[in-house]
Design a protein around this motif. Structure first.
Motif, PDB file in Angstrom:
ATOM      1  N   ALA A   1       0.811  -1.217   0.000  1.00 34.55           N
ATOM      2  CA  ALA A   1       0.000   0.000   0.000  1.00 34.55           C
ATOM      3  C   ALA A   1       0.844   1.267   0.000  1.00 34.55           C
ATOM      4  O   ALA A   1       0.451   2.286  -0.587  1.00 34.55           O
ATOM      5  N   ALA A   2       2.010   1.231   0.672  1.00 35.28           N
ATOM      6  CA  ALA A   2       2.847   2.431   0.805  1.00 35.28           C
ATOM      7  C   ALA A   2       4.315   2.070   0.588  1.00 35.28           C
ATOM      8  O   ALA A   2       5.123   2.112   1.524  1.00 35.28           O
ATOM      9  N   PRO A   3       4.694   1.723  -0.647  1.00 37.01           N
ATOM     10  CA  PRO A   3       6.047   1.217  -0.888  1.00 37.01           C
ATOM     11  C   PRO A   3       7.153   2.256  -0.706  1.00 37.01           C
ATOM     12  O   PRO A   3       8.312   1.897  -0.517  1.00 37.01           O
ATOM     13  N   ARG A   4       6.842   3.545  -0.734  1.00 36.59           N
ATOM     14  CA  ARG A   4       7.880   4.576  -0.721  1.00 36.59           C
ATOM     15  C   ARG A   4       8.075   5.241   0.635  1.00 36.59           C
ATOM     16  O   ARG A   4       8.934   6.111   0.767  1.00 36.59           O
TER      17      ARG A   4
ATOM     18  N   ALA B   1       9.856  -4.273  -0.804  1.00 39.63           N
ATOM     19  CA  ALA B   1       9.684  -5.384  -1.739  1.00 39.63           C
ATOM     20  C   ALA B   1       8.297  -5.994  -1.557  1.00 39.63           C
ATOM     21  O   ALA B   1       7.861  -6.257  -0.436  1.00 39.63           O
ATOM     22  N   ARG B   2       7.618  -6.225  -2.648  1.00 41.81           N
ATOM     23  CA  ARG B   2       6.237  -6.664  -2.568  1.00 41.81           C
ATOM     24  C   ARG B   2       6.142  -8.171  -2.689  1.00 41.81           C
ATOM     25  O   ARG B   2       6.756  -8.772  -3.562  1.00 41.81           O
ATOM     26  N   SER B   3       5.372  -8.750  -1.822  1.00 44.33           N
ATOM     27  CA  SER B   3       5.138 -10.191  -1.854  1.00 44.33           C
ATOM     28  C   SER B   3       3.646 -10.435  -1.990  1.00 44.33           C
ATOM     29  O   SER B   3       2.882 -10.264  -1.046  1.00 44.33           O
ATOM     30  N   ALA B   4       3.234 -10.834  -3.201  1.00 41.20           N
ATOM     31  CA  ALA B   4       1.824 -11.126  -3.417  1.00 41.20           C
ATOM     32  C   ALA B   4       1.371 -12.284  -2.540  1.00 41.20           C
ATOM     33  O   ALA B   4       0.220 -12.337  -2.105  1.00 41.20           O
TER      34      ALA B   4
END
Length: 241
Positions: free
Chosen positions: A116-119, A188-191
């Motif tokens: 939702a808020a990667p930065r 890092a995104r983990s679906a």
């Protein structure tokens, strides 16, 4: 590792369904949590390397255990409560499986916040803490039904004192901050981990709405809306990419 995580998640779903339909669901509670933690570890290892994933899980487990250990002795940070002897094994009066639940869902909530808020690190920590606390809107009423712990001074939310949720936010903030420091790339995104959070939101909502006897529309609505918000925030960001 993603394939292993997916297989463990599928097994967790099967165990969750069985526990919802079983006349004595406590027997499957530990199985569900073990599969949850194992699936979260596998997905986190794919996103952050196995060593960092194991360290992040261990930090969340240790933090959750320490908070529970202090809680049953001092009433801080959750309020005055104690565990019954239903969940075994216990370490210092705290069921080991409870600490594992903090770890598994801690990783999943952090991943939802990272999606939702990667930065923004502060946003990830804050959103992750709120996402993990939202899960307790389901967890506490369900565990009280099963007789796994007892509140000494019951509160207005199905017997849960409102101060408990303030305690959850505080502990969850610490859990999120630790995970942020440990993983190689916090954004890092983990679906797979987001899927764990999503599955828990959907299954708990369905359970309280229609499966558990008796159903509880209040808990289904409160937990479903709160966890659902973080599900939408996490997947919404991914869908816009």
């Amino acid at each position: 590792m993603r394939a292993l995580g997916a297989a463990l998640l599928a097994a967790m779903v099967a165990a969750q369904i069985a526990s919802g339909l079983h006349p004595r669901p406590v027997a499957l509670t530990s199985v569900v949590v073990l599969l949850l933690a194992a699936s979260a570890l596998a997905f986190a290892a794919a996103a952050h390397t196995p060593g960092r994933a194991a360290a992040a899980l261990a930090a969340a487990v240790a933090t959750g255990y320490a908070a529970e250990w202090a809680g049953i002795r001092t009433g801080i940070p959750f309020g005055d409560y104690h565990y019954t002897d239903v969940l075994r094994p216990q370490l210092g009066g705290v069921p080991v499986i409870v600490a594992l639940a903090w770890g598994g869902m801690g990783l999943a909530a952090h991943a939802a916040a990272a999606a939702a808020a990667p930065r923004s690190r502060p946003a990830r920590v804050a959103l992750g803490a709120l996402a993990l606390t939202a899960w307790d809107l389901f967890l506490d009423p369900q565990m009280l039904r099963l007789g796994l712990w007892v509140w000494h001074d019951p509160g207005p939310y199905r017997g849960v004192p409102l101060g408990n949720f303030a305690g959850w936010i505080v502990v969850s903030l610490l859990v999120m901050a630790l995970i942020e420091r440990i993983v190689a790339d916090p954004a890092a995104r983990s679906a797979g981990l987001v899927a764990i959070y999503t599955v828990m939101a959907v299954m708990e909502t369905a359970g309280f709405a229609a499966v558990f006897d008796p159903p509880d529309p209040l808990v289904a609505t409160a937990g479903g809306l709160c966890m659902g918000l973080f599900v939408l925030l996490a997947w919404g960001r991914r869908w816009r990419k």
